[in-house]
Scaffold this motif. Structure first.
Motif, PDB file in Angstrom:
ATOM      1  N   ALA A 169     -14.195 -11.113 -15.820  1.00 47.11           N
ATOM      2  CA  ALA A 169     -15.285 -11.591 -16.179  1.00 47.11           C
ATOM      3  C   ALA A 169     -16.174 -10.486 -15.383  1.00 47.11           C
ATOM      4  CB  ALA A 169     -15.620 -13.140 -15.477  1.00 47.11           C
ATOM      5  N   LYS A 170     -17.503 -10.299 -15.916  1.00 45.82           N
ATOM      6  CA  LYS A 170     -18.232  -9.304 -15.237  1.00 45.82           C
ATOM      7  C   LYS A 170     -19.650 -10.171 -15.098  1.00 45.82           C
ATOM      8  CE  LYS A 170     -18.607  -5.031 -16.865  1.00 45.82           C
ATOM      9  NZ  LYS A 170     -18.709  -3.787 -17.681  1.00 45.82           N
ATOM     10  N   ASP A 171     -19.939  -9.923 -13.744  1.00 49.71           N
ATOM     11  CA  ASP A 171     -21.092 -10.523 -13.446  1.00 49.71           C
ATOM     12  C   ASP A 171     -22.466  -9.557 -13.472  1.00 49.71           C
ATOM     13  OD1 ASP A 171     -21.516  -8.412 -11.173  1.00 49.71           O
ATOM     14  OD2 ASP A 171     -20.437  -9.770  -9.742  1.00 49.71           O
ATOM     15  N   LYS A 172     -23.685 -10.152 -13.070  1.00 49.28           N
ATOM     16  CA  LYS A 172     -25.021  -9.625 -13.358  1.00 49.28           C
ATOM     17  C   LYS A 172     -25.189  -8.215 -12.390  1.00 49.28           C
ATOM     18  CE  LYS A 172     -27.128 -13.813 -15.234  1.00 49.28           C
ATOM     19  NZ  LYS A 172     -27.773 -15.054 -14.921  1.00 49.28           N
ATOM     20  N   ASP A 173     -24.464  -8.314 -11.587  1.00 45.00           N
ATOM     21  CA  ASP A 173     -24.607  -6.850 -10.753  1.00 45.00           C
ATOM     22  C   ASP A 173     -23.503  -5.846 -11.274  1.00 45.00           C
ATOM     23  OD1 ASP A 173     -26.453  -8.020  -9.006  1.00 45.00           O
ATOM     24  OD2 ASP A 173     -24.795  -8.767  -7.597  1.00 45.00           O
ATOM     25  N   ASP A 174     -22.669  -6.151 -12.491  1.00 46.23           N
ATOM     26  CA  ASP A 174     -21.984  -5.191 -13.107  1.00 46.23           C
ATOM     27  C   ASP A 174     -20.622  -5.087 -12.362  1.00 46.23           C
ATOM     28  OD1 ASP A 174     -21.792  -3.849 -15.354  1.00 46.23           O
ATOM     29  OD2 ASP A 174     -21.965  -1.729 -14.470  1.00 46.23           O
ATOM     30  N   ASN A 175     -20.342  -5.982 -11.697  1.00 46.03           N
ATOM     31  CA  ASN A 175     -19.242  -5.936 -10.761  1.00 46.03           C
ATOM     32  C   ASN A 175     -18.178  -6.905 -11.774  1.00 46.03           C
ATOM     33  OD1 ASN A 175     -19.866  -4.583  -8.426  1.00 46.03           O
ATOM     34  ND2 ASN A 175     -20.767  -6.396  -7.879  1.00 46.03           N
ATOM     35  N   GLU A 176     -16.725  -6.554 -11.749  1.00 50.27           N
ATOM     36  CA  GLU A 176     -15.993  -7.220 -12.646  1.00 50.27           C
ATOM     37  C   GLU A 176     -14.915  -7.806 -11.847  1.00 50.27           C
ATOM     38  OE1 GLU A 176     -14.306  -5.538 -16.717  1.00 50.27           O
ATOM     39  OE2 GLU A 176     -12.787  -4.906 -15.230  1.00 50.27           O
ATOM     40  N   LEU A 177     -14.552  -9.352 -11.955  1.00 50.59           N
ATOM     41  CA  LEU A 177     -13.392  -9.833 -11.562  1.00 50.59           C
ATOM     42  C   LEU A 177     -12.249 -10.256 -12.326  1.00 50.59           C
ATOM     43  CD1 LEU A 177     -15.402 -10.356  -8.913  1.00 50.59           C
ATOM     44  CD2 LEU A 177     -14.763 -12.729  -9.158  1.00 50.59           C
ATOM     45  N   ILE A 178     -11.120  -9.957 -11.730  1.00 50.94           N
ATOM     46  CA  ILE A 178      -9.918 -10.404 -12.792  1.00 50.94           C
ATOM     47  C   ILE A 178      -8.891 -11.107 -12.006  1.00 50.94           C
ATOM     48  CG2 ILE A 178      -7.965  -9.203 -13.591  1.00 50.94           C
ATOM     49  CD1 ILE A 178      -9.709  -6.613 -13.935  1.00 50.94           C
ATOM     50  N   ARG A 179      -8.648 -12.059 -12.785  1.00 53.96           N
ATOM     51  CA  ARG A 179      -7.689 -13.164 -12.418  1.00 53.96           C
ATOM     52  C   ARG A 179      -6.541 -13.173 -13.536  1.00 53.96           C
ATOM     53  NH1 ARG A 179      -4.432 -16.249 -10.309  1.00 53.96           N
ATOM     54  NH2 ARG A 179      -5.076 -18.312  -9.329  1.00 53.96           N
ATOM     55  N   ASP A 180      -5.238 -13.013 -13.015  1.00 56.61           N
ATOM     56  CA  ASP A 180      -3.924 -12.870 -13.365  1.00 56.61           C
ATOM     57  C   ASP A 180      -2.816 -14.084 -13.226  1.00 56.61           C
ATOM     58  OD1 ASP A 180      -4.629 -10.483 -14.953  1.00 56.61           O
ATOM     59  OD2 ASP A 180      -3.896  -9.350 -13.269  1.00 56.61           O
ATOM     60  N   ILE A 181      -2.554 -14.733 -14.291  1.00 56.35           N
ATOM     61  CA  ILE A 181      -1.409 -15.823 -14.207  1.00 56.35           C
ATOM     62  C   ILE A 181      -0.094 -15.571 -14.897  1.00 56.35           C
ATOM     63  CG2 ILE A 181      -2.756 -17.278 -13.187  1.00 56.35           C
ATOM     64  CD1 ILE A 181      -2.538 -18.761 -16.089  1.00 56.35           C
ATOM     65  N   THR A 182       0.975 -16.005 -14.544  1.00 59.25           N
ATOM     66  CA  THR A 182       2.223 -15.625 -15.347  1.00 59.25           C
ATOM     67  C   THR A 182       2.583 -16.899 -16.090  1.00 59.25           C
ATOM     68  OG1 THR A 182       3.044 -14.436 -13.549  1.00 59.25           O
ATOM     69  CG2 THR A 182       4.703 -15.144 -15.124  1.00 59.25           C
ATOM     70  N   LEU A 183       2.830 -16.783 -17.391  1.00 63.00           N
ATOM     71  CA  LEU A 183       3.307 -17.641 -18.270  1.00 63.00           C
ATOM     72  C   LEU A 183       4.687 -17.496 -18.574  1.00 63.00           C
ATOM     73  CD1 LEU A 183      -0.031 -18.015 -20.582  1.00 63.00           C
ATOM     74  CD2 LEU A 183       0.395 -19.250 -18.476  1.00 63.00           C
ATOM     75  N   SER A 184       5.341 -18.492 -19.156  1.00 63.25           N
ATOM     76  CA  SER A 184       6.850 -18.638 -19.531  1.00 63.25           C
ATOM     77  C   SER A 184       6.973 -19.709 -20.901  1.00 63.25           C
ATOM     78  CB  SER A 184       7.714 -18.887 -18.436  1.00 63.25           C
ATOM     79  OG  SER A 184       9.197 -18.814 -19.130  1.00 63.25           O
ATOM     80  N   SER A 185       7.308 -19.178 -21.889  1.00 64.09           N
ATOM     81  CA  SER A 185       7.833 -20.001 -22.997  1.00 64.09           C
ATOM     82  C   SER A 185       9.036 -20.487 -23.164  1.00 64.09           C
ATOM     83  CB  SER A 185       7.333 -19.568 -24.141  1.00 64.09           C
ATOM     84  OG  SER A 185       7.877 -18.041 -24.468  1.00 64.09           O
ATOM     85  N   GLU A 186      10.078 -20.175 -21.982  1.00 63.76           N
ATOM     86  CA  GLU A 186      11.484 -20.135 -22.073  1.00 63.76           C
ATOM     87  C   GLU A 186      12.020 -21.635 -22.151  1.00 63.76           C
ATOM     88  OE1 GLU A 186      12.580 -17.828 -18.888  1.00 63.76           O
ATOM     89  OE2 GLU A 186      12.583 -15.966 -19.742  1.00 63.76           O
ATOM     90  N   LYS A 187      11.156 -22.711 -21.754  1.00 61.18           N
ATOM     91  CA  LYS A 187      11.445 -23.848 -21.795  1.00 61.18           C
ATOM     92  C   LYS A 187      11.023 -24.779 -22.758  1.00 61.18           C
ATOM     93  CE  LYS A 187      12.154 -24.387 -16.635  1.00 61.18           C
ATOM     94  NZ  LYS A 187      11.772 -25.260 -15.276  1.00 61.18           N
ATOM     95  N   ALA A 188      10.295 -23.721 -23.774  1.00 65.75           N
ATOM     96  CA  ALA A 188       9.341 -24.573 -25.008  1.00 65.75           C
ATOM     97  C   ALA A 188      10.572 -24.680 -26.069  1.00 65.75           C
ATOM     98  CB  ALA A 188       8.391 -23.861 -25.348  1.00 65.75           C
TER      99      ALA A 188
END
Length: 880
Positions: free
Chosen positions: A213-232
């Protein structure tokens, strides 16, 4: 009865000190005004209520509000430091007065929403609330959460078993640009994600889901999470195909582990069972619904069909059903005031309601219906935290029982949104399920709280959280119920309910609203008032009718007290706690407006008045032949005659009245007395003829403090007595002008001389060049005996007692008046006023006066200033 009234009337002039105008007439009684309301307006001068919201940027130091403490004639129109509701949000602001004006700057301290309670400095029960939303152009945080509202932690691996929707919480949402949150799958091709955060499985493996996401001050925030489909087991629980569908087709095209998976059709769905060849106990089952469609068939991916205002942007996408390929279409909305959409499918929810999105592609149209819910900055319940701080206690209590329809007793209470019912998604919780459970309403977002007997004597909190896509937001409201311990106590909201509770002989009523009686009510039960007002003015007493001075707004008798089968009372004490009784709107209209409360012959049970306010009536509390009375933490005054008017049987009748010769008891602890014509407390008798030469004083104890702000001009003391003796008794014709003049010269001089004796060194307070006396309690001697030996004053109370003698004993034991002309006064009073034999009676008995002692310091409140109902005073009244 006539002679009794004459005795009462005689009391009035003996103890009153009033100001006279140039013609000698009594000046109208007035009292300084305290605040009665608060009005808040925004910087554009628009009036605000509790549902209004002020929005201010974190960097804005120019925004202000206008706070008017009313009425304009109130001397103290300042406010206390605003109280922040800790449960209402994470925002913080300071309020700073702009010079000496009614404008107050809003100085933001922390982003978020906050709720402030504004109270008047001169009357803390005058309060209002305001919600302030502190916004920012800078994002503070970005979180990813699942459909159950659980925020995903950075070191957490999320195992997904199906097509799964994730959501982003950008805080504050006001800082997010129109680009919204962008989603991306990184480091793997086993999954994909669309613009709305919906992840699809293509194969087994691990991938990284990124929200950016980018805010109105032109700063960017990033959030990462790990997903696994190995139990599907399957790629999806919903699938489309133009091929012939069979169990084998499902196994080969949708199973992630085709060799280890068995598929069979069960009704309209296919069930896939995976068995781990290395661990036979690892068995997983999944189901899929497969729909056959024409090749190239398309539709709108409508997400979950629910979107939220103030939650960023959403996307409508048209896709090929079989392949999931996105196609370019034109979008329109059926109601752009509810849900705006541009041609590319960017959706902005604007207001609650429903809207249909239509996509057009190659002459064909498809629709998707959306429900728009609110994500409010703030909301209000029918009970809020400021409702909990009431009266002198600054707290609120509840009874275990409520009266329902037809006065059916119930143990439940409805809580609901005060505004915009049904517009929000709320999640309710309670602090202790052992005390209460709740049932959500079907037609709004409220709940019915069903209280359990274990709640008696305890507290429980109900909380409502706004929910967006299954996540509890930072916006919430709570209310704490503090319950009385009595299981038969009943909450009362109007006079009809109070009358029912009285008639049913319950032991406790708890007021939850102001009460407007239509007739005098006789009570024999305890009342906990929560700071509400019992409005005697609704009785419509004619202030011009002298008979109304003896009318009663509330009448208490102990033959109305609930009793056990053996005739003993159920309670040891009746308690009247924390409410106001008033006879008129103002003290100017108080004359002949009756007694706020009349206690008549209470001999079976103790009485306690605690944190009460009695005002704007002829008298405050009138008590006759009451055996034991405690008055604690009360504010009494702004009455026409006296705050407390007492009369007791003469000595010879005490056994008949009370069963013993013990003196009745009155205990005063931590009280404040305000304006009245007479001294704040008056002692007299209930039988004129039997009481001559008998004691009129109960056993009086003054504990804690006794603040008396009942100011009288000192040098008009004597003349005031004489003026009112004859105007009240209507005997001017009998005494004649010479008699009046004689009384002014003799009695007036004697009373004025008292104030200048050594015994009264601290009684006079000089303010702006005028001498004043603050009149506390007066024990009338003269024709009766005022026994000051029965008075005990605790050290540090702020008051002292002095006798007021009219005569002395000579060497032969005979009473000799201090002034020879008192003999003439005695002749007039005994023979002409009371029609008695002067050979048997005289008016020589000492009186006594209890007054504030100013010899060691200045009073807190000066003459002409109001007594503020402040936090400091309330704390002192409570003994804190």
């Amino acid at each position: 009865m006539k002679k009794f009234l004459m005795a009462v009337l005689f009391l009035i002039p003996v103890v009153v000190v009033i100001a006279l105008n140039a013609t000698g007439q009594i000046i109208a009684l007035t009292t300084p005004v305290n605040p009665s309301s608060i009005e808040i307006r925004d910087s554009s001068n628009q009036k605000m209520d509790k549902n209004s919201i002020v929005t201010v940027d974190i960097n804005d130091t120019e925004e202000f509000i206008i706070i008017d403490v009313l009425p304009a004639i109130a001397k103290n129109r300042t406010i206390n430091e605003p109280e922040r509701d800790e449960e209402a949000g994470e925002g913080e602001v300071k309020i700073e007065q702009i010079e000496d004006t009614n404008r107050y700057k809003i100085l933001p301290q922390k982003v978020g929403e906050t709720k402030l309670t504004i109270t008047a400095n001169g009357n803390v029960n005058v309060r209002t609330t305001i919600t302030i939303s502190v916004t920012s152009n800078s994002l503070k945080s970005l979180d990813i959460y699942d459909g159950q509202g659980n925020i995903i932690q950075e070191d957490e691996i999320v195992y997904i078993n199906d097509t799964t929707k994730f959501y982003a919480d950008a805080y504050p949402i006001s800082a997010l640009t129109n680009a919204g949150v962008e989603w991306e799958i990184r480091n793997s091709d086993c999954m994909s994600v669309d613009k709305n955060g919906e992840v699809s499985i293509h194969g087994k493996g691990v991938a990284e889901l990124r929200a950016k996401a980018k805010d109105k001050d032109d700063n960017e925030l990033i959030r990462d999470i790990t997903l696994s489909s190995e139990k599907a087991v399957l790629k999806s629980s919903v699938a489309y195909t133009s091929s012939a569908v069979s169990a084998e087709w499902v196994r080969l095209n949708l199973a992630l582990y085709p060799e280890e998976t068995v598929v069979e059709k069960t009704g309209e769905v296919y069930t896939a069972t995976y068995t781990n060849p290395e661990d036979g106990s690892d068995v997983r089952i999944a189901k899929v619904k497969v729909t056959e469609v024409a090749s190239g068939e398309w539709g709108i991916d409508s997400d979950d069909g629910v979107v939220y205002v103030n939650n960023g942007i959403y996307y409508a996408e048209a896709k090929r059903l079989e392949s999931g390929e996105v196609i370019e279409t034109n979008f329109t909305s059926s109601d752009e005031s509810v849900l705006f959409v541009n041609e590319e499918g960017v959706m902005i929810p604007l207001s609650t309601g429903e809207a249909t999105i239509t996509a057009t592609f190659e002459g064909q149209t498809r629709t998707a219906k959306y429900v728009v819910r609110d994500n409010p900055v703030a909301f209000e319940l029918n009970l809020s935290t400021d409702d909990a701080k009431r009266g002198i206690r600054l707290s609120r209590v509840w009874a275990y029982n409520w009266l329902g329809e037809n006065n059916v007793i119930k143990n439940s209470y409805d809580m609901y949104l005060e505004n915009d019912k049904g517009a929000y998604d709320l999640e309710w919780s309670v602090s202790n399920p052992d005390y209460v459970d709740f049932v959500p309403h079907a037609n709004d977002e409220g709940v019915t709280l069903n209280f359990k007997e274990a709640v008696c004597g305890n507290s429980v909190t109900a909380t409502a959280n706004v929910v967006v896509h299954g996540r509890k937001t930072r916006v919430r409201r709570s209310f704490t119920f503090n319950f009385r311990e009595e299981k038969d106590a009943v909450n009362v909201h109007d006079i009809a309910q109070l009358k029912y509770v009285v008639d049913s002989r319950r032991t406790v009523a708890v007021l939850q609203n102001d009460i407007y009686p239509k007739e005098k009510l006789t009570l024999g039960m305890s009342i906990y008032g929560n700071g509400y007002v019992y409005h005697g003015e609704s009785l419509n007493l004619d202030g011009n009718d002298p008979k109304n001075m003896d009318a009663d707004i509330i009448y208490i008798r102990d033959d109305h007290v609930p009793v056990n089968p053996d005739g003993t009372t159920i309670q040891d004490e009746l308690v009247f706690d924390d409410f106001t009784v008033q006879g008129a709107e103002s003290i100017e209209d108080a004359k002949n407006k009756g007694n706020c409360i009349y206690l008549r012959e209470i001999k079976k049970i103790k009485l306690r008045f605690r944190y009460m306010q009695l005002k704007n009536a002829h008298r405050g509390l009138m008590t006759g032949a009451t055996k034991e009375l405690t008055i604690e933490g009360c504010i009494l005054g702004d009455v026409y005659e006296s705050c407390i008017f007492t009369f007791y049987p003469p000595d010879g009748n005490r056994i008949k009245e009370f069963g013993s010769m013990d003196y009745p008891k009155i205990t005063l602890k931590n009280n404040v007395f305000k304006t009245s014509l007479c001294p704040s407390i008056m002692f007299t008798v209930d039988d004129m003829e039997e009481a001559f030469n008998d004691n009129v004083t109960p056993h009086l104890s003054i504990e804690g403090f006794m603040d008396v702000y009942n100011w009288k001009v000192a040098d008009q003391f004597g003349d005031s007595i004489v003026e009112l003796i004859f105007s009240a008794l209507g005997v001017s014709g009998k005494a004649g002008n010479q008699g009046i003049t004689m009384l002014k010269d003799i009695v007036g001089g004697v009373f004025n001389d008292w104030l200048s004796t050594d015994a009264f060194q601290g009684v006079v307070y000089t303010h702006d060049g005028v001498d004043y006396v603050s009149m506390g309690a007066f024990g009338l001697g003269t024709m009766f005996v005022a026994n000051s030996d029965l008075v005990n004053i605790e050290e540090g109370s702020g008051v002292c007692l002095s006798k007021l003698p009219l005569a002395y004993e000579d060497e032969d034991g005979e009473l000799v008046p201090y002034v020879d002309a008192i003999e003439g006064v005695n002749e007039i009073i005994i023979r002409f006023v009371f029609d008695l034999d002067t050979s048997e009676y005289n008016i020589y008995h000492d009186s006594f006066l209890i007054y504030n002692d100013f010899s060691e310091g200045e009073p807190e409140i000066s003459p002409g200033d109001p007594v503020p109902n402040s936090y400091e005073l309330y704390a002192r009244l409570r003994g804190e």
